[in-house]
Design a protein around this motif. Sequence first.
Motif, PDB file in Angstrom:
ATOM      1  N   SER A 190       2.294  -0.677  -3.271  1.00 40.11           N
ATOM      2  CA  SER A 190       3.257  -1.558  -3.923  1.00 40.11           C
ATOM      3  C   SER A 190       4.448  -1.803  -2.989  1.00 40.11           C
ATOM      4  O   SER A 190       4.879  -0.893  -2.280  1.00 40.11           O
ATOM      5  CB  SER A 190       3.745  -0.905  -5.218  1.00 40.11           C
ATOM      6  N   ASP A 195       7.398   0.610  -3.528  1.00 39.56           N
ATOM      7  CA  ASP A 195       7.262   2.045  -3.267  1.00 39.56           C
ATOM      8  C   ASP A 195       8.335   2.509  -2.298  1.00 39.56           C
ATOM      9  O   ASP A 195       8.666   1.812  -1.333  1.00 39.56           O
ATOM     10  CB  ASP A 195       5.872   2.340  -2.707  1.00 39.56           C
ATOM     11  N   GLU A 243       0.605   2.480  -8.230  1.00 42.35           N
ATOM     12  CA  GLU A 243       1.267   2.475  -6.923  1.00 42.35           C
ATOM     13  C   GLU A 243       0.575   1.562  -5.909  1.00 42.35           C
ATOM     14  O   GLU A 243       1.058   1.409  -4.802  1.00 42.35           O
ATOM     15  CB  GLU A 243       1.436   3.892  -6.374  1.00 42.35           C
ATOM     16  N   THR A 257      -1.343  -2.386  -5.287  1.00 44.15           N
ATOM     17  CA  THR A 257      -1.423  -3.738  -5.838  1.00 44.15           C
ATOM     18  C   THR A 257      -2.735  -4.444  -5.500  1.00 44.15           C
ATOM     19  O   THR A 257      -2.984  -5.529  -6.008  1.00 44.15           O
ATOM     20  CB  THR A 257      -0.252  -4.600  -5.331  1.00 44.15           C
TER      21      THR A 257
END
Length: 155
Positions: free
Chosen positions: A42, A45, A122, A124
Motif C-alpha cells: 500500500s 504503508d 497492506e 493493493t
Amino acid sequence: MTTTPGIDVRRLIDDAERDGVQKLVVGAVVHRGGEILVLRRSGDDAFLPGIEELPSGGVEPGEDLLTALRRELAEEIGWTGPFVLDPGFVTNFDYVSGSGRKARQYTFGIAHYERPITLSAEHTGYRWLAPADVDDSDVTDETARTIRDWGTAVL
C-alpha cells in the motif's frame, strides 16, 4: 504440516544468532510456470510504501521459522494448510529494520499449485514476474537478488 526437504532450519537460526541478527523475517518465492508472485505494498504503508515485494514478515517471539512462514502466507495471500518447500532452496539477506535492528530475511521457495490469492489490507495488488524481468519491477535490490537466486537454482 510443512516439509523441509534438504533444509536445516535449526542451522539457519543458529547462523543468525552467531551473526548478531536481532530480528528474523521469513519470505516466500511463490512460483508457477517460471514466474514469481510479487505483491504491491500500500502507498500508505509506513515501511517501504508502494514497493513490490515477496510475501514476507517478521517472526514473532517464540515462533519457529516455518510457523511464521505459514502465518505470513495466511495473512498476506490467504493461504492456509500444508505446503512443501522447494527442496534445498533457501536464500537470505540482511538489512536494518524500520526499528533500527539488524534483521535477516530467510526466503523459501513454494510452488503455487493454483491456490487462490487473497491479499491483505497492506497490499493493493499482485502480479506474476519472470526472473528475467526483475529490472522492470519496483522490488528492492535484496528482493531482486532473491528472485535471481531462485531463477538460477530452479530454472
